[in-house]
Every structure is written in structure tokens, then in C-alpha cells.
Design an enzyme around this catalytic site. Structure first.
Site, PDB file in Angstrom:
ATOM      1  N   HIS A   1     -11.448   3.625   2.569  1.00 39.90           N
ATOM      2  CA  HIS A   1     -10.896   2.909   3.611  1.00 39.90           C
ATOM      3  C   HIS A   1     -12.107   2.774   5.030  1.00 39.90           C
ATOM      4  CE1 HIS A   1      -6.244   4.741   2.869  1.00 39.90           C
ATOM      5  NE2 HIS A   1      -6.562   3.565   2.569  1.00 39.90           N
TER       6      HIS A   1
ATOM      7  N   ASP B   1      -8.018  -9.986 -15.208  1.00 38.98           N
ATOM      8  CA  ASP B   1      -7.347  -8.784 -17.038  1.00 38.98           C
ATOM      9  C   ASP B   1      -7.138  -9.593 -17.606  1.00 38.98           C
ATOM     10  OD1 ASP B   1      -6.957  -5.961 -15.966  1.00 38.98           O
ATOM     11  OD2 ASP B   1      -4.745  -6.416 -15.424  1.00 38.98           O
TER      12      ASP B   1
ATOM     13  N   CYS C   1      -3.564 -15.887  -9.494  1.00 44.05           N
ATOM     14  CA  CYS C   1      -3.358 -15.744  -8.739  1.00 44.05           C
ATOM     15  C   CYS C   1      -4.618 -14.169  -8.781  1.00 44.05           C
ATOM     16  CB  CYS C   1      -2.336 -14.265  -8.731  1.00 44.05           C
ATOM     17  SG  CYS C   1      -1.765 -13.776  -9.575  1.00 44.05           S
TER      18      CYS C   1
END
Length: 589
Positions: A203, A473, A520
Site C-alpha cells: 500500500h 496467465d 487485457c
């Protein structure tokens, strides 16, 4: 700053260069402010008579910390950073998590004071997260520690960590930075962040990207190289991951020119955002954005995104004990749809598995979760989970033309999986109609990330409206290379000819079925990758918003006829490195 050297550290006349991981793009040059890890005072032992009182104090302190975190989130929303605000909204939920509080009470029952107990419980929970294989989840360990620290400081105000002060524009150097510390650093004096630990998914790194602050993480040896002096000058490159300690005059001059050029380029890219990505021979390539939360929509729109090609929905499900309701999901989806309408938004159904600890799913641990029961495969046992997502998406489409809202299923292996998506959508649509809830039509599509989904595409493409290639992937499953294993870099580049052949097969199958096809995966946002994909016939590319300007620029300089020639040649090359070298050359006239 990169010079092609493979050495992790080089020295020249007192100058040192370290190689870390780029976490937020940009170049920074300035004096160091070192933030050392603060150790709280040693806790105290308590007697049996104090246990009840200390236990009661924990809940009150946790609620106070949660309200403080919600206030920090509200401030970030006011500053136009809603995606970053979500970090602290999630931390507020952690502060109220009964599991953390019960673990703290158990420590209190063992004779430890409340503040020490909370910190210990948070450290234990963080250690469990850090041990997980998924880097996204492991990176949340810092958030748990941060939340424990905040609660402990409410319990013991005398043990509050010192605030970081930047008296002049500086680069902050630390082992790691808690998100709450990162958020409170003065942005007008923060030139950059360099961390010895951390990851691009932490973060602290996400906040740096949101602020537009260059950042490098995982720079081993950084603190030793900097030493204890605050006045030392360093430079960092948030793209290459290089950190330079005490740059010499020559290096400093190069860096200063780089900073000036970057500012000029940013201004040029902002002015080009409204220009379409049209090649020199007149072919328009539609550029869309991948986003992970509604707050990212405005930034993507400002950089010229012509829609959303991948809206990841995991942010709604992670770090919580109960699943998000249909209303909450519909509100989040509608926010993004309204930001882009009439341009399309592709909502990806939940993509998680046994590698991600989502308590309410109770997914079993698997030896290889990336080849296990994940994403759409969970629907066999939990159809309601996906039907709720589909109903929320249909509600977000109310009043809009068909095709504006699209829903995509991940981990589709063949037509049987595609038919499962179609049945779930039919059930969702029927239940909305029966209950009289306003809704609209959504287009259904599949994510192509398993080779079998492409090899059997002719059998089912006619039953879906679109498909999108997830090249990350697809490379992993084609080349049998764990995308998270740093030792397998050669096999993780989706520009490998084997992957490109599958892309070409998908293009042909989509053309035969008359359906829309896009990419994408990260390859779409890679300049060389985008050129290769267009050469293979792809006309819709979706990527991280920050990649839009660079991809737009290289496409406008290219011709499709030349890219088609190169892509055909690429299929005959031996590996990804050779393909990448081919597309690194300037476009031919």
C-alpha cells in the site's frame, strides 16, 4: 539511469548504485530523510485484577482507531484520491475485526498489557499473511502491523511513534513505510520514496503511484549504503528500480536532464490524451483501461481511456469477513459505468482461489492453487456468489443501451465453462425480473487465459458476445512457468512465439464467430507487446492507465502493414527475447 549492467551494486568515486524494483514511475534527485524503524517501549505484566479492565479497553481503542482511519480516508477523498482512500477504509475494517481483537484479549489473559497485546496479535497475523505465496496478499501484512500500531497508540499515548518531518524537498528512505505514515508525508516536499523492503503491490507503493511520487522498493542494502546521515544526496528511477547514492557530477547532470524531459513528456501526454490511437496508415486501435476500484476511473478517463477493458472486482471481497451485498456491488459498478458511458465497461467476475485468504469462502488449501478450484470453477459449489455479481452488474446497466456493461468470466477452459456463465446469467436475469428490480442487458464474455479455451474456441464462441486475452496467465499456462517465481524470468514474457501463436488462433476464431476480441493482460500495456498484438490483428487493447500515453505514442508512429509483417516473422523466432528485440527497432517508413 539504466546502463544494461547485471551487477546489483556498482561503485565509482564514492558513488554507489543499487538495483531494486520500480514501484512508481518517475525520476527523483534530492537529499535523504531516513526513517528508521521505531521500537515501542517494552510492555508490562499485569495482574489478574487488571485483565477485565485491559480487555474492555481494547474494543474502545479499536473503535477510536477505526474512526481515525475513516477520517484519513475522508481526507484522501477530498483530495481527489478515492482509490487510495479505500486503503484506509479497509484498515478501519481491520481495526474492527473480531479475530484480531480476540487474539489480543487472549494475550491479555496471559498477563500482558493491552497495548503490548494488540501489537503482538497484529504481528502474528501479519506473519501469517507474509508467509503466503500470493504477493498481493502478503503485501497486506504491513497494513495489519499498521493497524495494530494505531490501536496500541490509542491505548498508550506515551508510546506514539515520532512523526516524520520534511523541512525541505527530500527523498524518504526506510526499511519499509506504514501506509498511514506514507499518507501523512507532505506531498509538496516529498520528492520520492526508496525502501529496502516492500513490493510494488504494497500500500505504500500504491499510495506513491496515486500521488505521482517516484518510488523504488526491495533495494537490498539501501540503509547500509545511505548510512545514518540525513544530508546525503540520492537519486532514484521508479521505472528501472535503480537507486544512486551520492551521484557524481556527470550522473547528476544526466538525472537533471531526465527529470526535465519527464516533465515535458507528461505535459505532452496530457495534451495528447484526447487524440485517438490511429496508425500512420489510418487504422484506429481502441485503448481501454484496466482498473481495480471505482476511484481509478477518473484518472483513466483523463489519460484518454475509451472504456474499461478489465474492471477487477476483488477489491469488494478481500479483507472482510462477510461477502459484499448486491446493493454495495451495484453501487460500485454503476459508479464506473457512469464515469465512462456510453463507452463500454467490462466487469470481471471474482477471480480468487485457495491462494487468497477470503474467510467467508472457506476455500481449502491446495498444493497448486493456480491449477485448482478458483474463479468461475468456484461457481459449481457457490453459484449464488456469482449470481449476485451478475445481478449487480445488470442493475448497473439499467437504462443503458446493450453492450455498455459487459461481464467476463475468468478461468474458462472450454465451452462447458462458457455455458455455466450463460446459465448463471439467465438465473440472475430471471430473479431480477421476478422481483421487479430495474435492470438492463449485459454482454457476456470469456477471459482467454488457458490454452484450451483458445484451442476449442470454435465450439462455443458463437454463444458469447466477446472474449479478452489475459496474457499474464496465458503465458504461465502455456510455458508451465509460475508467474511469481523470479527464477523463471525467461519463461514469463508473454511475447514468446508460443503465446503469440495462440493469440493469432484466438483472432482467427473471433473473426469466424463474428465476436469482439481484446487483450487485457500486461502485454497490451507494453510498447513492444502492443505493436506485436496489433500486427496479429488485435484492435482493442486494455492496460493500466499509466501505460496509455506511451502505447498511444508508439501506435501513432507505426503502420499496420509493417506490424503485420513483423508479427508474422516473430512466430518463427526462438524465444521472447528475440521477438522483443524485433519490435524494439523504430517503425519502418
Amino acid at each position: 539511469m539504466a546502463d544494461g549492467s547485471t551487477d546489483t551494486e556498482r561503485s565509482r568515486v564514492g558513488m554507489k548504485q543499487l538495483r531494486g524494483t520500480g514501484a512508481s514511475p518517475g525520476v527523483a534527485l534530492g537529499p535523504v530523510v531516513r526513517v528508521d524503524r521505531w521500537l515501542p517501549p517494552e510492555g508490562r505484566r499485569i495482574g489478574p485484577a487488571e485483565i477485565t479492565v485491559e480487555s474492555d479497553r481494547v474494543a474502545a481503542a479499536a473503535e477510536a482507531a477505526a474512526r481515525d482511519l475513516e477520517g484519513l480516508a475522508s481526507d484522501l477523498v477530498t483530495k481527489g484520491l478515492p482509490a487510495e482512500a479505500a486503503i484506509f477504509e479497509a484498515q478501519a475494517a481491520m481495526a474492527r475485526d473480531h479475530t484480531l481483537l480476540e487474539a489480543a484479549r487472549a494475550r491479555i489473559a496471559g498477563g500482558v498489557d493491552a497495548a503490548t497485546a494488540v501489537r503482538g496479535a497484529a504481528d502474528d497475523a501479519a506473519a501469517q499473511l507474509a508467509a503466503l505465496d500470493d504477493p498481493l496478499i502478503a503485501a497486506r501484512a504491513a497494513d495489519v502491523v499498521d493497524v495494530g500500531r494505531r490501536i496500541a497508540e490509542v491505548l498508550d499515548p506515551s508510546a506514539v511513534a515520532p512523526q516524520v518531518s520534511l523541512e525541505a524537498p527530500s527523498i524518504v528512505v526506510a526499511a519499509d513505510l506504514a501506509p498511514s505514515i506514507t499518507a501523512t508525508l507532505p506531498r509538496d516536499r516529498l520528492l520520492g520514496i526508496a525502501l529496502e523492503q516492500g513490493s510494488p503491490t504494497s500500500h505504500a507503493a500504491i499510495l506513491a503511484r496515486g500521488y505521482g511520487i517516484p518510488a523504488v522498493v526491495a533495494a537490498a542494502g539501501l540503509l547500509d549504503a545511505v548510512g545514518s546521515a540525513h544530508a546525503r544526496t540520492i537519486a532514484l528511477d521508479g521505472t528501472s528500480g535503480e537507486v544512486t547514492i551520492e551521484p557524481d557530477d556527470e550522473t547528476r547532470a544526466v538525472l537533471e536532464r531526465t527529470v526535465a524531459l519527464a516533465r515535458t513528456r507528461e505535459a505532452d501526454e496530457a495534451s495528447d490524451a484526447a487524440e485517438p490511437a490511429v496508425t500512420r496508415d489510418g487504422v484506429e486501435i481502441r485503448l481501454l483501461a484496466n482498473i481495480g476500484a471505482p476511484g481509478e476511473a477518473a484518472h483513466a478517463r483523463a489519460l484518454g481511456a475509451q472504456g474499461v477493458g478489465l474492471f477487477r472486482t476483488e477489491f469488494l471481497f478481500l479483507e472482510r469477513r462477510t461477502p459484499p451485498g448486491e446493493d454495495e456491488q451495484a453501487t460500485a459498478y454503476r459508479e464506473v459505468v457512469e464515469a465512462f458511458a456510453p463507452d463500454p465497461v467490462v466487469i470481471r467476475l471474482l477471480d480468487v482461489g485457495g491462494d487468497k485468504p477470503i474467510p467467508f469462502l472457506r476455500l481449502p488449501a491446495e498444493a497448486n492453487p493456480f491449477l485448482g478450484v478458483r474463479a468461475l470453477r468456484i461457481a459449481g459449489a457457490r453459484p449464488a456468489l456469482f449470481e449476485t455479481q451478475l445481478r449487480a452488474a445488470m442493475r448497473a446497466a439499467a437504462g443503458l443501451p446493450p453492450g455498455v456493461v459487459k461481464v467476463m468470466a475468468p478461468m474458462v477452459a472450454d465451452g462447458v465453462d462458457a455455458d455455466l456463465l450463460i446459465r448463471l446469467a439467465a438465473d440472475a436475469r430471471r430473479s431480477l425480473a421476478t422481483s421487479g428490480v430495474a435492470h438492463g442487458e449485459v454482454a457476456l464474455g470469456v477471459m482467454l487465459e488457458i490454452p484450451s479455451a483458445i484451442l476449442t474456441a470454435d465450439a462455443y464462441f458463437g454463444r458469447v458476445a466477446f472474449a479478452s486475452l489475459g496474457t499474464n496467465d496465458l503465458a504461465q499456462y502455456t510455458l508451465a512457468a509460475d508467474r511469481g517465481n523470479p527464477q523463471l524470468g525467461r519463461y514469463q514474457d508473454a511475447l514468446h512465439p508460443a503465446v503469440l501463436r495462440l493469440v493469432g488462433d484466438a483472432v482467427s476464431a473471433a473473426e469466424r464467430a463474428g465476436i469482439e476480441l481484446s487483450v487485457c493482460g500486461e502485454l497490451a500495456g507494453d510498447a513492444a507487446g502492443a505493436l506485436a498484438l496489433v500486427g496479429l490483428g488485435i484492435r482493442r487493447l486494455s492496460m493500466a492507465a499509466s501505460s496509455l500515453p506511451a502505447v498511444r505514442r508508439v501506435l501513432r508512429a507505426a503502420t499496420v502493414s509493417e506490424l503485420e509483417r513483423r508479427s508474422a516473422d516473430a512466430l518463427r523466432l526462438p524465444d521472447a527475447a528475440a521477438v522483443r528485440a524485433m519490435f524494439a527497432d523504430p517503425p519502418a517508413d
